[in-house]
Scaffold this motif. Structure first.
Motif, PDB file in Angstrom:
ATOM      1  N   ALA B 224      15.426 -44.775 -25.057  1.00 48.73           N
ATOM      2  CA  ALA B 224      15.262 -46.104 -24.223  1.00 48.73           C
ATOM      3  C   ALA B 224      14.716 -45.697 -23.091  1.00 48.73           C
ATOM      4  CB  ALA B 224      16.474 -46.845 -24.158  1.00 48.73           C
ATOM      5  N   LEU B 225      15.426 -44.589 -22.359  1.00 50.08           N
ATOM      6  CA  LEU B 225      15.098 -44.195 -20.800  1.00 50.08           C
ATOM      7  C   LEU B 225      13.606 -43.261 -20.903  1.00 50.08           C
ATOM      8  CD1 LEU B 225      15.565 -43.917 -17.847  1.00 50.08           C
ATOM      9  CD2 LEU B 225      16.726 -41.931 -18.256  1.00 50.08           C
ATOM     10  N   ALA B 226      13.361 -42.654 -21.959  1.00 54.67           N
ATOM     11  CA  ALA B 226      12.214 -42.091 -22.141  1.00 54.67           C
ATOM     12  C   ALA B 226      11.139 -42.921 -22.513  1.00 54.67           C
ATOM     13  CB  ALA B 226      12.378 -40.891 -23.460  1.00 54.67           C
ATOM     14  N   GLY B 230       7.782 -43.698 -20.099  1.00 55.78           N
ATOM     15  CA  GLY B 230       6.507 -43.137 -20.577  1.00 55.78           C
ATOM     16  C   GLY B 230       6.705 -41.896 -20.841  1.00 55.78           C
ATOM     17  N   GLY B 231       7.952 -41.209 -21.084  1.00 57.33           N
ATOM     18  CA  GLY B 231       8.117 -39.754 -21.136  1.00 57.33           C
ATOM     19  C   GLY B 231       8.325 -39.522 -22.568  1.00 57.33           C
ATOM     20  N   ALA B 232       8.607 -37.972 -22.542  1.00 57.17           N
ATOM     21  CA  ALA B 232       8.788 -37.433 -24.068  1.00 57.17           C
ATOM     22  C   ALA B 232      10.427 -37.376 -24.228  1.00 57.17           C
ATOM     23  CB  ALA B 232       7.891 -36.112 -24.208  1.00 57.17           C
ATOM     24  N   GLN B 309      26.969 -45.080 -20.275  1.00 54.02           N
ATOM     25  CA  GLN B 309      27.075 -46.305 -19.145  1.00 54.02           C
ATOM     26  C   GLN B 309      25.732 -46.060 -18.220  1.00 54.02           C
ATOM     27  OE1 GLN B 309      30.799 -46.598 -17.472  1.00 54.02           O
ATOM     28  NE2 GLN B 309      31.780 -46.670 -19.407  1.00 54.02           N
ATOM     29  N   ILE B 310      25.649 -44.727 -18.004  1.00 61.64           N
ATOM     30  CA  ILE B 310      24.558 -44.471 -16.744  1.00 61.64           C
ATOM     31  C   ILE B 310      23.174 -44.772 -17.132  1.00 61.64           C
ATOM     32  CG2 ILE B 310      23.392 -42.702 -15.201  1.00 61.64           C
ATOM     33  CD1 ILE B 310      26.299 -41.684 -15.068  1.00 61.64           C
ATOM     34  N   LEU B 311      22.853 -44.247 -18.755  1.00 58.15           N
ATOM     35  CA  LEU B 311      21.578 -44.404 -19.076  1.00 58.15           C
ATOM     36  C   LEU B 311      21.091 -45.826 -19.372  1.00 58.15           C
ATOM     37  CD1 LEU B 311      21.514 -41.237 -21.707  1.00 58.15           C
ATOM     38  CD2 LEU B 311      20.122 -41.601 -19.478  1.00 58.15           C
ATOM     39  N   ALA B 316      17.387 -49.771 -17.337  1.00 55.15           N
ATOM     40  CA  ALA B 316      17.300 -51.413 -16.854  1.00 55.15           C
ATOM     41  C   ALA B 316      16.584 -51.388 -15.553  1.00 55.15           C
ATOM     42  CB  ALA B 316      18.583 -52.066 -16.917  1.00 55.15           C
ATOM     43  N   GLU B 317      17.165 -50.490 -14.828  1.00 56.11           N
ATOM     44  CA  GLU B 317      16.598 -50.333 -13.232  1.00 56.11           C
ATOM     45  C   GLU B 317      14.926 -49.894 -13.241  1.00 56.11           C
ATOM     46  OE1 GLU B 317      18.417 -51.126 -10.647  1.00 56.11           O
ATOM     47  OE2 GLU B 317      16.673 -50.416  -9.178  1.00 56.11           O
TER      48      GLU B 317
END
Ligand SMILES: Cc1cc2nc3c(=O)[nH]c(=O)nc-3n(C[C@H](O)[C@H](O)[C@H](O)COP(=O)(O)OP(=O)(O)OC[C@H]3O[C@@H](n4cnc5c(N)ncnc54)[C@H](O)[C@@H]3O)c2cc1C
Ligand SMILES: Nc1ncnc2c1ncn2[C@@H]1O[C@H](COP(=O)(O)O)[C@@H](O)[C@H]1O
Lengths: 261, 323
Positions: B224-226, B230-232, B309-311, B316-317
């Protein structure tokens, strides 16, 4: 079909630790292994024999006298024969010098159908030697092979799948050829007891440059190199504290300030 | 006056960004030795790339257009490059898979010295000096080259050469060297990668998960963070060996080497073998529940805590700020 497996002996990077750095590991007397990528080289060569009608697997290594241990491992895994190329004039060989000596040894071995090499050697990390062997022998090169579709020793043809950055490429070629293989090709086997016994008794010939019809000038290095530890970066880590939401906000602030996002 | 050749790698007529990075290296060498840069454009219907190469810094271009050069085939390409670059002081290209094998074959044809996968190149006292990592990033070799030299540059270590629309130069046409009948290998088919997948080695941002992605919620928060960035998606070997993510995502000694602008390591301890594949990333962020994890010694920013929890908070941020 005669198969030749090109294997190199390299430092054992699994032994690297916070007390043993890269320079120390390269020094004489430190643990050496079969180049991890060449375990796939050997496995492929053995499968070409067992599953695709091969006759004989010869493991070929250019190295110092201690490299004979890598060749014993090759025999323990199942190679039929092994040959070491060793000569003082090759002590500082570059990739082209190495390839010239390997190509001359392959010609001396004579009848060959497929030469297998690894993706790269973990010490020099050139990914070049097998390609240069193919170029010097004037035979087709199939690199990054991830699967063997069909191998026909009689019709002298081969079809393979190459794992490329842009996708999977199916390529056909005539034999003889050189190929390099990637990890996907097959899981390397472990030597068994019989193999280890065979390897301990095996007579492994050492060929000198003169045996290959080469002079020191033929293999003289075109480049010289000095090895050092990689530059250290002073990454004074900045710890970001707080609740997950606070950490997230602080990090995104920094990434946006640095124009990374 | 010495000539410095640079191969303009292309796919379906479009230049790869790595070719313009190689152009930057070629200019460094040409300016250092006092020479001209000649762009080598090979393919089928690739004339337009000659002017692009000149605008990016070449003094002239040599173009080989031929049906036998449509798909990259080592023997066909190496024969053209070696013939064109006869007498060259240096031949440069990027270290893609194609560039790695082409540089090796060309060096063998020319009897030239080779430095593959370099992270720096300079001219010192009239000689080309290239830096390249060895022993999976645990040593650095300074290679001094004399005579004709072939050099490939690792992806993303140099900036792409900029376009200067005012630059002009001549483009000469040459033919293929090997006819189809003399080419032993045939490309039968290419199963292209899905275009939605961001290539790990090209990515500007890589977000990687380690053993800590075990069980639920698994890789989903990392992905989700990637995606938000827009990362791999990358992984440590522990995560790959456990079967949580395919090997193609593995970063490190036995996986891929990446050099993104931003590398976020989530639940990765920082084993030497993993560091080998990512420690030269421009900015490293580590998220780990263990404040003593070795990865923090290599990170620029460290977040201690539970990644699960951090991811989500981070994702979201990022979404909020980028929307
Ligand atoms: C020859 C050889 C080649 C290798 N090649 C590679 C390679 O190419 N690439 C590679 O990656 N490895 C490679 N390895 C393996 C490497 O040595 C390590 O085993 C591997 O990198 C460890 O992966 P990890 O960091 O994910 O797991 P671990 O070392 O187990 O670390 C997991 C980390 O996650 C943290 N953590 C756990 N739960 C949470 C949570 N909920 N939130 C936040 N943090 C958490 C823990 O504190 C720990 O630091 C190789 C090993 C050998 C011997
Ligand atoms: N000294 C050597 N002896 C035998 N094979 C080698 C040697 N050096 C390289 N090779 C082969 O070439 C491959 C690529 O090595 P390199 O070009 O050194 O990265 C290796 O995986 C081996 O198959």
């Amino acid at each position: 079909m005669n198969i030749i497996a090109l294997i190199k002996q390299t430092p054992d990077t699994a032994k690297l630790s916070r007390t043993l750095n890269g320079l120390q590991l390269m020094a004489d007397g430190q643990p050496r292994i079969v180049n991890p990528w060449d375990e796939y080289t050997l496995e492929t060569a053995l499968r070409l024999k067992e599953k695709h009608g091969g006759k004989k697997v010869t493991a070929l290594c250019l190295g110092n006298p201690e490299s004979i241990e890598a060749l014993r491992t090759a025999i323990a895994m199942g190679a039929d024969e092994a040959i070491l190329i060793n000569d003082a004039a090759l002590a500082n060989a570059d990739s082209l010098g190495t390839a010239r000596a390997l190509a001359a040894a392959i010609k001396k071995i004579g009848a060959y159908d497929i030469i297998v090499g690894g993706r790269s050697a973990i010490d020099g990390n050139m990914g070049a030697t097998a390609v240069q062997v193919a170029t010097l022998l004037g035979v087709p090169m199939l690199s990054y092979v991830a699967a063997l579709n069909a191998v026909n020793g009689g019709a002298k043809s081969i079809s393979v799948v190459r794992a490329m950055e842009y996708g999977r490429e199916t390529v056909t070629s005539t034999l003889p050829c050189v190929m390099t293989v990637v990890k996907e090709i097959a899981e390397p086997r472990y030597p068994n007891f019989m193999g280890i016994r065979k390897a301990s008794k095996a007579v492994i010939p050492t060929w000198k440059l003169a045996d290959l019809g080469l002079s020191a000038a033929d293999v003289a290095a075109k480049v010289t190199w000095a090895v050092d530890l990689p530059p250290t970066r002073d990454t004074n880590v900045e710890m970001i504290q707080g609740s997950p939401a606070e950490q997230a906000k602080a990090l995104v602030d920094k990434l946006m300030a640095a124009k990374i996002i | 006056m010495s000539n410095i050749f640079v191969w303009i790698e292309q796919t379906n007529g479009a230049a790869e960004s790595i070719a313009w990075e190689a152009m930057t290296a070629a200019r460094v060498v040409a300016d250092g030795l006092g020479g001209n840069v000649v762009a080598l454009v090979l393919g089928d219907g690739v004339d337009a790339l000659a002017q692009q190469a000149i605008q990016r810094g070449a003094n002239s271009a040599i173009v080989a257009n031929d049906a036998t050069l449509k798909a990259f085939r080592l023997e066909a390409y190496a024969a053209v490059v070696a013939k064109a670059a006869q007498g060259a002081a240096a031949v440069l290209m990027g270290t893609s898979q194609r560039g790695l094998e082409l540089s090796a074959a060309v060096a063998a044809h020319l009897g030239a010295g080779l430095a593959a996968d370099c992270v720096d190149v300079a001219v010192v006292g009239g000689q080309i000096v290239a830096s390249r990592p060895g022993l999976v990033g645990n040593v650095m070799a300074k290679v001094t080259m004399s005579g004709p030299s072939v050099i490939s540059m690792r992806k993303r270590v140099l900036p792409a050469a900029e376009v200067d629309a005012a630059r002009t130069g001549a483009a000469a046409q040459v033919g293929a060297v090997l006819a189809e009948a003399n080419l032993a290998s045939k490309v039968v088919g290419i199963e292209a990668k899905a275009v939605t997948e961001v290539s790990l080695t090209d990515a500007r941002i890589v977000v990687s998960g380690g053993r800590a992605t075990a069980g639920s919620p698994g890789f989903a928060p990392v992905k989700a963070l990637a995606d938000a960035l827009g990362g791999a998606l990358g992984a440590s070997r522990a995560a790959v060996d456990a079967g949580w993510i395919p090997y193609a995502h593995q970063v490190g000694q036995t996986g891929k080497t990446v050099q993104p602008d931003l590398y976020i390591a989530c639940g990765i301890s920082g084993a030497i073998q993993h560091l080998a594949g990512m420690k030269t990333s421009k900015l490293i962020v580590a998220i780990n529940k263990d404040p003593e994890a070795p990865i923090f010694k290599y990170a620029h920013y460290g977040l201690v805590g539970d990644m699960n929890q951090i991811l989500p908070a981070l994702t979201a941020e990022v979404k909020k700020r980028l929307s």
